[in-house]
Design a protein around this motif. Structure first.
Motif, PDB file in Angstrom:
ATOM      1  N   LEU A   1      -0.180 -33.637  -2.598  1.00 33.40           N
ATOM      2  CA  LEU A   1      -0.819 -34.499  -3.588  1.00 33.40           C
ATOM      3  C   LEU A   1      -0.914 -35.940  -3.127  1.00 33.40           C
ATOM      4  O   LEU A   1      -0.200 -36.377  -2.226  1.00 33.40           O
ATOM      5  N   ALA A   2      -1.812 -36.654  -3.777  1.00 31.56           N
ATOM      6  CA  ALA A   2      -1.973 -38.092  -3.579  1.00 31.56           C
ATOM      7  C   ALA A   2      -2.158 -38.735  -4.939  1.00 31.56           C
ATOM      8  O   ALA A   2      -2.994 -38.297  -5.734  1.00 31.56           O
ATOM      9  N   ALA A   3      -1.365 -39.758  -5.221  1.00 29.15           N
ATOM     10  CA  ALA A   3      -1.488 -40.512  -6.470  1.00 29.15           C
ATOM     11  C   ALA A   3      -1.656 -41.982  -6.129  1.00 29.15           C
ATOM     12  O   ALA A   3      -0.926 -42.520  -5.301  1.00 29.15           O
ATOM     13  N   LEU A   4      -2.619 -42.617  -6.773  1.00 31.49           N
ATOM     14  CA  LEU A   4      -2.855 -44.052  -6.601  1.00 31.49           C
ATOM     15  C   LEU A   4      -2.943 -44.698  -7.974  1.00 31.49           C
ATOM     16  O   LEU A   4      -3.756 -44.285  -8.809  1.00 31.49           O
ATOM     17  N   VAL A   5      -2.101 -45.698  -8.209  1.00 25.19           N
ATOM     18  CA  VAL A   5      -2.145 -46.471  -9.446  1.00 25.19           C
ATOM     19  C   VAL A   5      -2.395 -47.928  -9.068  1.00 25.19           C
ATOM     20  O   VAL A   5      -1.692 -48.480  -8.216  1.00 25.19           O
ATOM     21  N   ILE A   6      -3.412 -48.527  -9.664  1.00 22.14           N
ATOM     22  CA  ILE A   6      -3.733 -49.934  -9.408  1.00 22.14           C
ATOM     23  C   ILE A   6      -3.369 -50.721 -10.664  1.00 22.14           C
ATOM     24  O   ILE A   6      -4.051 -50.655 -11.682  1.00 22.14           O
ATOM     25  N   ASN A   7      -2.254 -51.422 -10.583  1.00 21.80           N
ATOM     26  CA  ASN A   7      -1.792 -52.250 -11.700  1.00 21.80           C
ATOM     27  C   ASN A   7      -2.351 -53.660 -11.557  1.00 21.80           C
ATOM     28  O   ASN A   7      -2.673 -54.107 -10.454  1.00 21.80           O
ATOM     29  N   GLN A   8      -2.430 -54.356 -12.665  1.00 20.88           N
ATOM     30  CA  GLN A   8      -2.913 -55.739 -12.625  1.00 20.88           C
ATOM     31  C   GLN A   8      -1.774 -56.675 -13.039  1.00 20.88           C
ATOM     32  O   GLN A   8      -0.691 -56.571 -12.496  1.00 20.88           O
ATOM     33  N   ASP A   9      -2.013 -57.599 -13.950  1.00 22.20           N
ATOM     34  CA  ASP A   9      -0.986 -58.586 -14.266  1.00 22.20           C
ATOM     35  C   ASP A   9       0.311 -57.932 -14.737  1.00 22.20           C
ATOM     36  O   ASP A   9       1.402 -58.314 -14.320  1.00 22.20           O
ATOM     37  N   LYS A  10       0.186 -56.952 -15.606  1.00 21.87           N
ATOM     38  CA  LYS A  10       1.360 -56.266 -16.136  1.00 21.87           C
ATOM     39  C   LYS A  10       1.403 -54.847 -15.595  1.00 21.87           C
ATOM     40  O   LYS A  10       0.463 -54.081 -15.770  1.00 21.87           O
ATOM     41  N   TRP A  11       2.499 -54.504 -14.917  1.00 20.96           N
ATOM     42  CA  TRP A  11       2.633 -53.168 -14.350  1.00 20.96           C
ATOM     43  C   TRP A  11       2.803 -52.137 -15.469  1.00 20.96           C
ATOM     44  O   TRP A  11       3.542 -52.342 -16.418  1.00 20.96           O
ATOM     45  N   LYS A  12       2.114 -51.011 -15.317  1.00 19.77           N
ATOM     46  CA  LYS A  12       2.233 -49.907 -16.268  1.00 19.77           C
ATOM     47  C   LYS A  12       3.226 -48.862 -15.749  1.00 19.77           C
ATOM     48  O   LYS A  12       4.299 -48.679 -16.299  1.00 19.77           O
ATOM     49  N   ILE A  13       2.831 -48.185 -14.671  1.00 17.80           N
ATOM     50  CA  ILE A  13       3.710 -47.210 -14.030  1.00 17.80           C
ATOM     51  C   ILE A  13       3.496 -47.278 -12.525  1.00 17.80           C
ATOM     52  O   ILE A  13       2.508 -47.846 -12.050  1.00 17.80           O
TER      53      ILE A  13
END
Length: 455
Positions: free
Chosen positions: A425-437
């Protein structure tokens, strides 16, 4: 230590040398006729200037006309030009089936536990998607309202795509193309650096590398020399799990060498179309012109090294598969209007990325990421107990800032169980000012859902 200076001499970079493709020669430039009188005195030249482009267009379009008249599918010289998304090609291969599946995927709906979409000409496509993973990942992304998130899972032994989910609370239109675009690869590139060094036999997972600077230093100019005494040192296996930048910067420049790293990236599928004729963009690894550029690339800090989530999942599946890279397939089977199966997915090898003994060494190194490295917290509870019992996981994380879309890019790539891989698997999360996960959390949730069925 061997002298690698001959690999770092200044040379003029040739893209054709790197990719094996010739550049098209520049077209001749035509000077404008300087006076109206001269144009009028040479009507033939003026007519030719008008007719030649028309003639060229007719010649270029001939294959299309011919295919329409003969009923055959047109194919370009560079890559297969598949029929429009959603239209069933006459001769379905692994590439045209992926394009078909990608075109119909936004229209797919659950029928029982299978994801199905109708084909406009009649019949239906049955996707290889595992609805359990698909729904768990979708729930997590929605629950935490991630700015940008994308997830892809593949069955290593077959190439079947088990999950493909995207979500954006910022730009919903981004979701459909999220799987196929390319993004900064970050520390996932350390896998390629390690492969290049391991296959030369110059290092093993136990090799200790001395280094200077902090574990996550980004100042490559300090990595080239060591203090006379008091240098830090770490074995490659621990360094992979903790994603130590100076170690892999030194491995790329001082051990593997520029040409070896680039050849290895090519074998992994960079600077080529992974799936010709499909929406998947080619991943890019630009030539590092200086030693410091090479060190940054080797450590995963080369911002112009970009890869698609589909490609990351395929890459991890290839390592899990002993170095054999299979083409990913969205389509499990196709049924006609009479519900008769007219197409069934068959695995197709597209390249070999490394020898099995090298991928076995990589697996050993990658296994420390969840046991003692950068993803340990995501995979263990407050008492240090593993959240997914009795499943050994090989994984790698990556983290870097990016601009398209803008934010902090957080990767998690994995396969499991390492003894007999059933999912990559590959997971990519792009957070901005406030991190989510973090992407590690998304990956853990997906693996938990997958292995909850007792697989």
């Amino acid at each position: 230590m061997q002298d690698f200076k001959h690999l770092t001499r200044k040379r003029r970079f040739s893209f054709s040398a790197l990719t094996g493709r010739r550049k098209d020669p520049p077209r001749n430039s035509f000077k404008r006729l300087e006076s109206k009188r001269l144009e009028e005195s040479k009507p033939r030249k003026k007519s030719l200037r008008v007719l030649l482009p028309v003639l060229a267009a007719l010649i270029a379009a001939y294959p299309v006309f011919s295919s329409v008249l003969s009923g055959r599918t047109a194919v370009s010289s560079d890559q297969k030009e598949a029929q429009p998304a959603g239209k069933l090609p006459r001769d379905l291969d692994i590439y045209s089936s992926f394009r078909l599946g990608a075109g119909l995927f936004p229209l797919a709906r659950l029928e029982g536990d299978r994801l199905v979409a109708p084909v406009p000409e009649g019949g239906r496509v049955v996707f290889a998607i595992d609805s359990t993973i698909q729904e768990r990942v979708r729930e997590v992304m929605t629950q935490f309202d991630v700015p940008y998130g994308v997830f892809v899972a593949i069955e290593p032994k077959s190439g079947k795509v088990l999950a493909m989910v995207s979500h954006s609370s910022v730009s919903p239109e981004w979701e459909e193309r999220a799987f196929y675009g390319v993004y900064p690869m970050a520390s996932l590139f350390k896998i390629i650096t390690a492969t290049a060094a391991l296959e030369q036999g110059k290092v093993t997972p136990d090799t200790v590398i001395p280094f200077r600077g902090g574990l996550y230093s980004e100042s490559a100019r300090y990595w080239s020399s060591l203090p006379k005494r008091g240098a830090q040192e770490m074995d490659l296996t621990t360094a992979m799990g903790k994603s130590v930048n100076p170690v892999f910067g030194r491995v790329a420049c001082d051990i593997a060498g520029r040409e070896s790293v680039l050849r290895c990236a090519e074998r992994y599928g960079f600077n080529h179309y992974l799936l010709p004729g499909t929406p998947v963009q080619p991943s890019r690894a630009e030539y590092p012109r200086t030693d410091n550029d090479l060190r940054l690339m080797g450590a995963g800090l080369g911002r112009e090294v970009k890869i698609s989530p589909i490609h990351v999942a395929v890459m991890m599946a290839a390592i899990a598969n002993g170095g054999t890279m299979l083409a990913p397939s969205l389509v499990e089977e196709i049924r006609n209007t009479g519900n008769k199966v007219t197409y069934t997915h068959q695995p197709r090898t597209i390249r070999s990325i490394a020898a099995p003994e090298v991928t076995a060494q990589l697996t050993r190194m990658l296994s420390t990421t969840v046991t003692s490295g950068t993803s340990r917290r995501a995979f263990h509870d407050n008492h240090g107990r593993p959240r997914i019992a009795n499943v050994n996981i090989a994984a790698k994380t990556g983290s870097i800032n990016g601009t398209d879309p803008e934010g902090h890019y957080n990767w998690f790539a994995a396969y499991a169980p390492v003894e007999n891989p059933q999912i990559a698997l590959a997971a990519l999360v792009i957070n901005q000012d406030k991190w989510k996960i973090k992407a590690s959390y998304l990956g853990e949730q997906a693996l938990e859902a997958f292995f909850a069925k007792g697989r």
